[in-house]
Scaffold this motif. Structure first.
Motif, PDB file in Angstrom:
ATOM      1  N   ALA A  26      32.252  45.364  57.513  1.00  0.00           N
ATOM      2  CA  ALA A  26      32.830  46.571  58.262  1.00  0.00           C
ATOM      3  C   ALA A  26      34.149  46.659  57.836  1.00  0.00           C
ATOM      4  N   GLY A  27      34.894  45.629  57.894  1.00  0.00           N
ATOM      5  CA  GLY A  27      36.454  45.845  57.589  1.00  0.00           C
ATOM      6  C   GLY A  27      36.614  46.293  56.242  1.00  0.00           C
ATOM      7  N   PHE A  28      37.028  45.198  55.392  1.00  0.00           N
ATOM      8  CA  PHE A  28      37.552  45.519  53.849  1.00  0.00           C
ATOM      9  C   PHE A  28      36.746  46.603  53.263  1.00  0.00           C
ATOM     10  N   ALA A  29      35.521  46.158  53.072  1.00  0.00           N
ATOM     11  CA  ALA A  29      34.536  46.897  52.132  1.00  0.00           C
ATOM     12  C   ALA A  29      34.411  48.314  52.540  1.00  0.00           C
ATOM     13  N   ASN A  30      33.952  48.490  53.923  1.00  0.00           N
ATOM     14  CA  ASN A  30      33.731  49.608  54.313  1.00  0.00           C
ATOM     15  C   ASN A  30      34.564  50.516  55.032  1.00  0.00           C
ATOM     16  N   SER A  31      35.779  49.788  55.394  1.00  0.00           N
ATOM     17  CA  SER A  31      36.663  50.740  55.962  1.00  0.00           C
ATOM     18  C   SER A  31      38.225  50.888  55.188  1.00  0.00           C
ATOM     19  N   VAL A  32      37.701  50.043  54.063  1.00  0.00           N
ATOM     20  CA  VAL A  32      39.115  50.373  52.934  1.00  0.00           C
ATOM     21  C   VAL A  32      38.641  50.688  51.700  1.00  0.00           C
ATOM     22  N   ASP A  51      41.213  41.529  57.429  1.00  0.00           N
ATOM     23  CA  ASP A  51      39.916  41.877  56.740  1.00  0.00           C
ATOM     24  C   ASP A  51      40.065  41.613  55.328  1.00  0.00           C
ATOM     25  N   MET A  52      41.306  41.997  54.667  1.00  0.00           N
ATOM     26  CA  MET A  52      41.246  41.548  53.295  1.00  0.00           C
ATOM     27  C   MET A  52      40.965  40.154  53.083  1.00  0.00           C
ATOM     28  N   ALA A  53      41.616  39.256  53.934  1.00  0.00           N
ATOM     29  CA  ALA A  53      41.306  37.843  53.689  1.00  0.00           C
ATOM     30  C   ALA A  53      40.029  37.288  53.767  1.00  0.00           C
ATOM     31  N   GLY A  54      39.254  38.060  54.975  1.00  0.00           N
ATOM     32  CA  GLY A  54      37.804  37.914  55.115  1.00  0.00           C
ATOM     33  C   GLY A  54      36.986  38.246  53.903  1.00  0.00           C
ATOM     34  N   TYR A  55      37.503  39.235  53.359  1.00  0.00           N
ATOM     35  CA  TYR A  55      36.556  39.778  52.174  1.00  0.00           C
ATOM     36  C   TYR A  55      36.432  38.956  50.994  1.00  0.00           C
ATOM     37  N   PHE A  56      37.668  38.175  50.743  1.00  0.00           N
ATOM     38  CA  PHE A  56      38.013  37.292  49.587  1.00  0.00           C
ATOM     39  C   PHE A  56      37.254  35.876  50.113  1.00  0.00           C
ATOM     40  N   ARG A  57      37.376  35.706  51.481  1.00  0.00           N
ATOM     41  CA  ARG A  57      36.644  34.392  51.765  1.00  0.00           C
ATOM     42  C   ARG A  57      35.070  34.336  51.589  1.00  0.00           C
ATOM     43  N   VAL A  58      34.537  35.570  52.004  1.00  0.00           N
ATOM     44  CA  VAL A  58      33.274  35.465  52.022  1.00  0.00           C
ATOM     45  C   VAL A  58      32.787  35.740  50.371  1.00  0.00           C
ATOM     46  N   ASN A  59      33.508  36.148  49.633  1.00  0.00           N
ATOM     47  CA  ASN A  59      33.144  36.302  48.109  1.00  0.00           C
ATOM     48  C   ASN A  59      33.139  34.743  47.432  1.00  0.00           C
ATOM     49  N   ARG A  60      34.341  33.885  48.017  1.00  0.00           N
ATOM     50  CA  ARG A  60      34.389  32.724  47.660  1.00  0.00           C
ATOM     51  C   ARG A  60      33.269  31.952  48.189  1.00  0.00           C
ATOM     52  N   PHE A  61      32.781  32.225  49.184  1.00  0.00           N
ATOM     53  CA  PHE A  61      31.441  31.566  50.002  1.00  0.00           C
ATOM     54  C   PHE A  61      30.304  31.741  49.207  1.00  0.00           C
ATOM     55  N   PHE A  62      29.935  33.102  48.646  1.00  0.00           N
ATOM     56  CA  PHE A  62      29.093  33.468  47.874  1.00  0.00           C
ATOM     57  C   PHE A  62      28.990  32.774  46.711  1.00  0.00           C
ATOM     58  N   PHE A  81      46.394  53.304  43.950  1.00  0.00           N
ATOM     59  CA  PHE A  81      47.530  52.243  44.180  1.00  0.00           C
ATOM     60  C   PHE A  81      47.859  52.638  45.638  1.00  0.00           C
ATOM     61  N   ALA A  82      47.320  53.278  46.537  1.00  0.00           N
ATOM     62  CA  ALA A  82      47.629  53.373  48.078  1.00  0.00           C
ATOM     63  C   ALA A  82      47.140  52.113  48.533  1.00  0.00           C
ATOM     64  N   LEU A  83      46.191  51.376  47.950  1.00  0.00           N
ATOM     65  CA  LEU A  83      45.585  50.148  48.422  1.00  0.00           C
ATOM     66  C   LEU A  83      46.699  48.977  48.124  1.00  0.00           C
ATOM     67  N   PRO A  84      47.204  48.279  49.484  1.00  0.00           N
ATOM     68  CA  PRO A  84      48.128  47.278  49.299  1.00  0.00           C
ATOM     69  C   PRO A  84      47.688  46.094  48.319  1.00  0.00           C
ATOM     70  N   VAL A  85      46.444  45.640  48.045  1.00  0.00           N
ATOM     71  CA  VAL A  85      46.388  44.800  47.301  1.00  0.00           C
ATOM     72  C   VAL A  85      45.485  44.850  45.944  1.00  0.00           C
ATOM     73  N   TYR A  86      46.030  46.262  45.537  1.00  0.00           N
ATOM     74  CA  TYR A  86      45.463  46.959  44.328  1.00  0.00           C
ATOM     75  C   TYR A  86      45.351  45.966  43.103  1.00  0.00           C
ATOM     76  N   LEU A 115      42.154  44.855  41.042  1.00  0.00           N
ATOM     77  CA  LEU A 115      42.100  45.214  39.348  1.00  0.00           C
ATOM     78  C   LEU A 115      41.911  43.825  38.661  1.00  0.00           C
ATOM     79  N   ARG A 116      42.778  42.590  39.047  1.00  0.00           N
ATOM     80  CA  ARG A 116      42.595  41.426  38.511  1.00  0.00           C
ATOM     81  C   ARG A 116      41.284  41.083  38.730  1.00  0.00           C
ATOM     82  N   GLY A 117      40.734  41.128  39.867  1.00  0.00           N
ATOM     83  CA  GLY A 117      39.386  40.644  40.111  1.00  0.00           C
ATOM     84  C   GLY A 117      38.328  41.394  39.160  1.00  0.00           C
ATOM     85  N   LEU A 118      38.581  42.742  38.961  1.00  0.00           N
ATOM     86  CA  LEU A 118      37.375  43.379  38.117  1.00  0.00           C
ATOM     87  C   LEU A 118      37.716  43.070  36.349  1.00  0.00           C
ATOM     88  N   THR A 119      38.727  42.825  36.174  1.00  0.00           N
ATOM     89  CA  THR A 119      39.065  42.322  34.803  1.00  0.00           C
ATOM     90  C   THR A 119      38.642  40.948  34.472  1.00  0.00           C
TER      91      THR A 119
END
Ligand code: ADQ
Length: 462
Positions: free
Chosen positions: A80-86, A104-115, A167-172, A176-180
């Motif tokens: 609900a947080g980073f994925a769907n509200s950001v 929320d951003m930290a939770g997003y990265f945490r869940v990805n690490r968990f997966f 670039f309005a995203l604080p952790v852009y 980007l690094r993740g995608l690359t």
């Protein structure tokens, strides 16, 4: 043949039922059955306050489904947080609706690490790994850190915005690094791929090497355009069969002697529902001949009610539809039938076929499969007309539609009138210009094209 490993937020298991599983689920299941493999993702269940444990496995033929629960905090922050509200509002050009919080951003990265940790022990050396959509952007970087060397592909189902928005995203930079870190990045349209390339180039993060290859953060990867399709032939068959079913006749009877305009969308601000209702309002006001005759059937299941903007919008759309009905309705005519639920695919296919106009007017949409389904469902001898937003990815392919700017509600109102009065010959000509393309570029081809491109990438060396 290498096995295929698919990771997506939600997984369509065999118990989802063929009638409800969308074309994407069916195509992924077909690709997995052919090669054998794993489909991993969230189980749809929350463990509440407890830490989630190991995934639960279900075997079906050559496919292993690995479903993992998430805690309520995970779901609040990651989903609900980073994925769907950001990410969702940002990728749909709605910086005004983003609600960024570091937690929320930290939770997003945490869940990805968990997966990634859940997945890593299940992998074999030559598995092809295909990650789906914006929920899971950091997966490649996480897996690489764990020493995974497999080919890694990513497909983004939603749009990618231009640099000034992104670039309005604080952790852009981290995103980007993740995608690359993937070997192959797939986008829905050329515009999305170009926006992504502009983001890399604008800040000197990466550079184009030619032939779709890029270099960024010391890693080289390919960017491709893979417009998603539907199971066109199957959908056309479903529509043809639906109209003969007894259960469908009742629905048909309720629209007899009316001109039917259909809208089918999840309840989401990107779908342009309030603009659409305003356009329909204007159409009725400006065309007295259609008063008492034309009905807009808007089928809109609720979605993401846990996100604040969505619950606010539920009220707004319902109120607006109520106002239009109050203004124009008569004792025996309701101008807008607004239905808040999911409909069985066969019934949906029949409704598309029965409707003279398919009204698909998102403000921004990665592809929009409803537009393709509407065209596929039409009767070749008497097809309806698609009115389609230029901001849907599908407008790049469906050039036989009446293309509109959804922000110009008067133009959309005029397009409805034009569609309803279009002579048969013109309708057929438009439909015949789209259907062969949809039949050729169906969901299986999308799947094949992506996997062929991923296979052709050399084994990653990062
Ligand atoms: P969505 O935003 O969900 O998908 P869309 O492409 O239109 O949008 O797909 C919706 C699907 O849900 C369609 O297959 C449609 O038939 C079905 N659906 C909608 N309302 C329904 C209802 N009331 N009952 C039953 N079924 C219903 C995201 C992106 C899109 C992209 C797809 C696929 O936002 O841009 O096209 O992924 O990549």
């Amino acid at each position: 043949m290498s096995r295929l490993v698919v990771i997506s937020n939600r997984v369509a298991t065999p118990t989802t039922g063929a009638a409800q599983a969308g074309g994407l689920a069916v195509a992924i299941q077909a690709a997995l059955s052919e090669r054998g493999g794993i489909w991993m993702g969230w189980s749809g269940k929350s463990t509440g306050d407890h830490e989630p444990g190991k995934p639960v496995f279900h075997e079906a033929g050559r496919i292993t489904y690995a479903l993992t629960d998430l805690s309520q905090t995970d779901l609040d922050e990651y989903y609900a947080g980073f994925a769907n509200s950001v990410l969702w509002p940002l990728c749909h050009y709605r910086m005004d609706l983003t609600d960024y919080a570091r937690k929320d951003m930290a939770g997003y990265f945490r869940v990805n690490r968990f997966f990634a940790r859940q997945l890593q022990p299940l992998l074999q050396d030559d598995d092809l790994i295909w990650v789906q959509d914006y929920h899971l952007i950091p997966m490649a970087a996480e897996l690489r850190q764990m020493g995974v060397k497999n080919r890694l592909g990513f497909f983004l189902h939603i749009p990618w915005p231009p640099p000034d928005v992104f670039f309005a995203l604080p952790v852009y930079d981290t995103i980007l690094r993740g995608l690359t870190a993937f070997d192959l990045l797939g986008f829905q349209t050329r515009f999305d791929a170009e926006n992504f390339a502009s983001c890399l180039e604008r800040e000197g993060i990466g550079r184009a090497l030619g032939d779709g290859r890029f270099e960024a953060y010391g890693h080289s990867f390919r960017v491709g355009v893979f417009p998603i399709g539907i199971d066109t032939a199957q959908f056309a068959k479903l529509a043809e069969e639906a109209i003969h079913k007894v259960s469908f006749r009742r629905i048909e009877k309720s629209f007899r002697e009316r001109d039917l305009i259909v809208g089918v969308d999840r309840l989401d601000y990107s779908k342009g529902l309030t603009h659409r209702i305003e356009a329909f309002d204007k159409f009725i006001a400006a065309n007295p001949a259609y008063q008492g005759r034309a009905t807009l059937l808007q089928i809109t299941p609720k979605s993401r009610s846990e996100v604040q903007q969505y619950s606010a919008m539920q009220r707004q759309v319902a109120e607006l539809a109520g106002q239009v009905n109050g203004r124009h309705g008569t004792l025996d005519w309701v101008p807008i039938r607004y239905v808040n639920r999911s409909v069985n695919q066969a019934v949906l296919a029949g409704i598309y076929r029965m409707a003279q106009v398919g009204l698909v007017t998102p403000l921004r949409d990665g592809m929009n499969l409803v537009a393709k389904e509407y065209v596929a469902a039409q009767a070749p001898e008497n097809p309806g007309v698609l009115v389609l937003s230029r901001f849907a990815g599908s407008a790049r392919q469906l050039d036989g539609a009446i293309i509109v700017n959804p922000y110009d509600v008067e133009a959309v109102a005029n397009a409805i009138a034009k569609a309803l009065s279009m002579p048969l010959e013109a309708r057929r000509e438009r439909w015949e210009s789209m259907m062969p393309h949809l039949l050729e570029n169906d969901i299986s081809k999308w799947c094949r094209d992506f996997l062929d491109a991923l296979r052709q990438e050399g084994v990653a060396v990062s």
